[in-house]
Design a protein around this motif. Sequence first.
Motif, PDB file in Angstrom:
ATOM      1  N   TYR A   5       0.833  -1.195   0.000  1.00 39.66           N
ATOM      2  CA  TYR A   5       0.000   0.000   0.000  1.00 39.66           C
ATOM      3  C   TYR A   5       0.872   1.252   0.000  1.00 39.66           C
ATOM      4  N   ALA A   6       0.795   2.034  -1.078  1.00 39.57           N
ATOM      5  CA  ALA A   6       1.705   3.174  -1.259  1.00 39.57           C
ATOM      6  C   ALA A   6       1.463   4.284  -0.251  1.00 39.57           C
ATOM      7  N   GLY A   7       0.247   4.394   0.265  1.00 39.75           N
ATOM      8  CA  GLY A   7      -0.071   5.462   1.192  1.00 39.75           C
ATOM      9  C   GLY A   7       0.748   5.460   2.461  1.00 39.75           C
ATOM     10  N   GLU A   8       1.365   4.317   2.798  1.00 43.01           N
ATOM     11  CA  GLU A   8       2.210   4.266   4.005  1.00 43.01           C
ATOM     12  C   GLU A   8       3.379   5.229   3.888  1.00 43.01           C
ATOM     13  N   MET A   9       3.907   5.416   2.685  1.00 37.46           N
ATOM     14  CA  MET A   9       5.035   6.344   2.490  1.00 37.46           C
ATOM     15  C   MET A   9       4.600   7.778   2.749  1.00 37.46           C
ATOM     16  N   LYS A  10       3.494   8.157   2.169  1.00 38.50           N
ATOM     17  CA  LYS A  10       2.959   9.506   2.323  1.00 38.50           C
ATOM     18  C   LYS A  10       2.672   9.822   3.786  1.00 38.50           C
ATOM     19  N   LYS A  11       1.961   8.935   4.452  1.00 35.65           N
ATOM     20  CA  LYS A  11       1.545   9.203   5.825  1.00 35.65           C
ATOM     21  C   LYS A  11       2.698   9.086   6.822  1.00 35.65           C
ATOM     22  N   SER A  12       3.705   8.288   6.521  1.00 34.99           N
ATOM     23  CA  SER A  12       4.852   8.209   7.435  1.00 34.99           C
ATOM     24  C   SER A  12       5.618   9.528   7.452  1.00 34.99           C
ATOM     25  N   ILE A  13       5.752  10.161   6.284  1.00 38.26           N
ATOM     26  CA  ILE A  13       6.416  11.467   6.251  1.00 38.26           C
ATOM     27  C   ILE A  13       5.554  12.524   6.930  1.00 38.26           C
ATOM     28  N   PHE A  14       4.224  12.421   6.821  1.00 39.74           N
ATOM     29  CA  PHE A  14       3.354  13.341   7.542  1.00 39.74           C
ATOM     30  C   PHE A  14       3.540  13.177   9.052  1.00 39.74           C
ATOM     31  N   SER A  15       3.683  11.936   9.506  1.00 35.85           N
ATOM     32  CA  SER A  15       3.957  11.700  10.927  1.00 35.85           C
ATOM     33  C   SER A  15       5.281  12.328  11.335  1.00 35.85           C
ATOM     34  N   VAL A  16       6.283  12.205  10.480  1.00 37.06           N
ATOM     35  CA  VAL A  16       7.586  12.828  10.747  1.00 37.06           C
ATOM     36  C   VAL A  16       7.438  14.338  10.872  1.00 37.06           C
ATOM     37  N   MET A  17       6.696  14.942   9.961  1.00 37.57           N
ATOM     38  CA  MET A  17       6.501  16.394   9.996  1.00 37.57           C
ATOM     39  C   MET A  17       5.703  16.821  11.234  1.00 37.57           C
ATOM     40  N   ASN A  18       4.800  15.964  11.688  1.00 38.65           N
ATOM     41  CA  ASN A  18       4.044  16.267  12.901  1.00 38.65           C
ATOM     42  C   ASN A  18       4.932  16.265  14.139  1.00 38.65           C
ATOM     43  N   TYR A  19       6.092  15.663  14.038  1.00 33.14           N
ATOM     44  CA  TYR A  19       7.064  15.680  15.138  1.00 33.14           C
ATOM     45  C   TYR A  19       8.045  16.849  14.983  1.00 33.14           C
ATOM     46  N   ILE A  20       8.510  17.069  13.754  1.00 36.36           N
ATOM     47  CA  ILE A  20       9.569  18.046  13.510  1.00 36.36           C
ATOM     48  C   ILE A  20       9.057  19.488  13.526  1.00 36.36           C
ATOM     49  N   LEU A  21       7.933  19.738  12.870  1.00 40.26           N
ATOM     50  CA  LEU A  21       7.478  21.119  12.687  1.00 40.26           C
ATOM     51  C   LEU A  21       7.192  21.863  13.995  1.00 40.26           C
ATOM     52  N   PRO A  22       6.527  21.232  14.990  1.00 39.87           N
ATOM     53  CA  PRO A  22       6.252  21.981  16.231  1.00 39.87           C
ATOM     54  C   PRO A  22       7.514  22.488  16.924  1.00 39.87           C
ATOM     55  N   GLU A  23       8.634  21.800  16.745  1.00 41.35           N
ATOM     56  CA  GLU A  23       9.890  22.257  17.338  1.00 41.35           C
ATOM     57  C   GLU A  23      10.294  23.627  16.792  1.00 41.35           C
ATOM     58  N   ASN A  24       9.791  23.964  15.595  1.00 42.81           N
ATOM     59  CA  ASN A  24      10.107  25.243  14.957  1.00 42.81           C
ATOM     60  C   ASN A  24       8.928  26.216  14.994  1.00 42.81           C
ATOM     61  N   GLY A  25       7.976  25.965  15.891  1.00 44.25           N
ATOM     62  CA  GLY A  25       6.843  26.862  16.027  1.00 44.25           C
ATOM     63  C   GLY A  25       5.836  26.762  14.904  1.00 44.25           C
ATOM     64  N   ILE A  26       5.819  25.628  14.205  1.00 47.38           N
ATOM     65  CA  ILE A  26       4.919  25.428  13.069  1.00 47.38           C
ATOM     66  C   ILE A  26       3.880  24.374  13.436  1.00 47.38           C
ATOM     67  N   LEU A  27       2.614  24.681  13.210  1.00 51.37           N
ATOM     68  CA  LEU A  27       1.528  23.752  13.485  1.00 51.37           C
ATOM     69  C   LEU A  27       1.277  22.878  12.260  1.00 51.37           C
ATOM     70  N   PRO A  28       1.524  21.567  12.348  1.00 47.95           N
ATOM     71  CA  PRO A  28       1.176  20.674  11.238  1.00 47.95           C
ATOM     72  C   PRO A  28      -0.314  20.360  11.305  1.00 47.95           C
ATOM     73  N   MET A  29      -0.954  20.278  10.145  1.00 45.31           N
ATOM     74  CA  MET A  29      -2.405  20.143  10.125  1.00 45.31           C
ATOM     75  C   MET A  29      -2.862  19.163   9.049  1.00 45.31           C
ATOM     76  N   HIS A  30      -3.821  18.307   9.418  1.00 42.66           N
ATOM     77  CA  HIS A  30      -4.431  17.379   8.471  1.00 42.66           C
ATOM     78  C   HIS A  30      -5.684  18.057   7.922  1.00 42.66           C
TER      79      HIS A  30
END
Length: 528
Positions: free
Chosen positions: A192-217
């Motif tokens: 299932y190809a969507g695992e690649m897309k959503k895994s990077i979204f999970s990564v961004m949900n961890y990384i972005l808040p450290e820089n004051g950025i709100l990740p949003m679905h």
Amino acid sequence: MNSVSLSNGLSQLLNSEHTQTQLSVPQLVEKVLKRGEGVLTSTGAVRATTGTYTGRSPKDKYIVEEASTIDKIDWGPVNQPISEEAFSRLYDKVLTYLKNQDEVFAFKGYAGADAKHRLPIQVINEYAWHNLFAHQLFIRPAADELPGHKSEFTVISAPNFKADPKIDGTGSETFIIISFERRTVLIGGTEYAGEMKKSIFSVMNYILPENGILPMHCSANVGREGDVALFFGLSGTGKTTLSADNNRRLIGDDEHGWSPNGVFNIEGGCYAKCINLAAEKEPQIFNAIRFGAVLENVALDHETRIADYDDNTLTENTRAAYQLQAINNIVDPSVAGHPNTIIFLTADAFGVLPPISKLTKEQAMYHFLSGYTSKLAGTERGVTSPQATFSTCFGSPFLPLPAVQYAEMLGKKMDEHNTKVYLVNTGWTGGEYGTGSRMKLAYTRAMVEAALEGELNNVETIKNEIFGLDVPLHVTGVPDEVLQPHKTWPDQEAYNKKAKELAAKFRDNFKKFDHVAHDIIVKGGPTA
């Protein structure tokens, strides 16, 4: 295995003669056909199937327990821990497996359209069609950017490599593992190809808040005057339909960041559901499925290769992946200013929530943390009446950090930019599912347009006695009685009973936040 050996093993794979990096779309399409991974449809898109797994495998998703992250992750059923040793063993096995393949494919690109906040990534695939998917979904570097591209996170996907749970410490043959210290996502046992897309979204949900950025679905668009709107909503709430507006340009349809500079799309493409897709209803998606696009698990006529979007033989979760540039009326690059308006969409099958409500900051945080919609009778085996469904922040499967952190960021940004938030019910009116009727799309569009145009900023409201929501008394194009849900029910006692039933479900769901969100509960939740 230490980080140096991890790096060396990856470097050997990337520099191997059989690893092909940054192939063009035509080259990848040729590879897909030559390797028998998929077929061409009548419109020139690639159609591939994913075998046993036609959706994400949330029970097989893990985050590595590491010293730098162990106290930050919200561990539990969504973020399951796995040891560094187990990850290292699997990593070694997967790289050895890929080194023994005839061909491996690598893509270099970015997550994040804002150049100040983008994450350079690389995706390494066993399948050519998976690499084509990555080419469509992530942001492609310009030719002059490639020489200086240095990946800061790597996705490695080997669908035919299956874990041994007894040896590898997984729950099944499938695994999606994120290591934040190793800056790696390891995927195996699923096509299932969507695992690649959503895994990077999970990564961004961890990384972005450290820089004051709100990740949003959410989806996002911008009006002619530069006003920005965000649309949050779970499946079936109308997010795609309502954010696709001929009078507004699309920023993105699924994943965004809200930085000190404004909103930016995390992706470079769309991954649209296409069950029952029709040119009349969703022409932009329909017309985007052409050469270079990827169709996943869509049935085809054997001779004509014409897609049958109504056929759910393989799955209800049929998908189309294509570049944003394949559709008209977009913002390019996918960057815009701060949101003026946020729309939370819910399809309330209980028929008790107002069709539109103005939310205070605390109410916005409460409903953001709740992420409510409802499952309908007949959509799943055993579901005989509407069931309340809650997905924290409208994206609970992708949140590595405690959810309240995201809600607090939302509240802070609302204050900073005077953002208005509305709860819009696209579900039932005049009774619950089975007795009432679905809210007319024309009414919903009129309410959303009024919110986006600022017509509701100073409109007179009345407070809903059960949910504590401020409901406009008048909206152009919508009958006044429709705005007050209790007035559409023939039996007032039945309405009150059903509304209190839903309010109790909200409170029960919110108990998991009791210890950290007291003010939000008191000021933002149901009042009866």
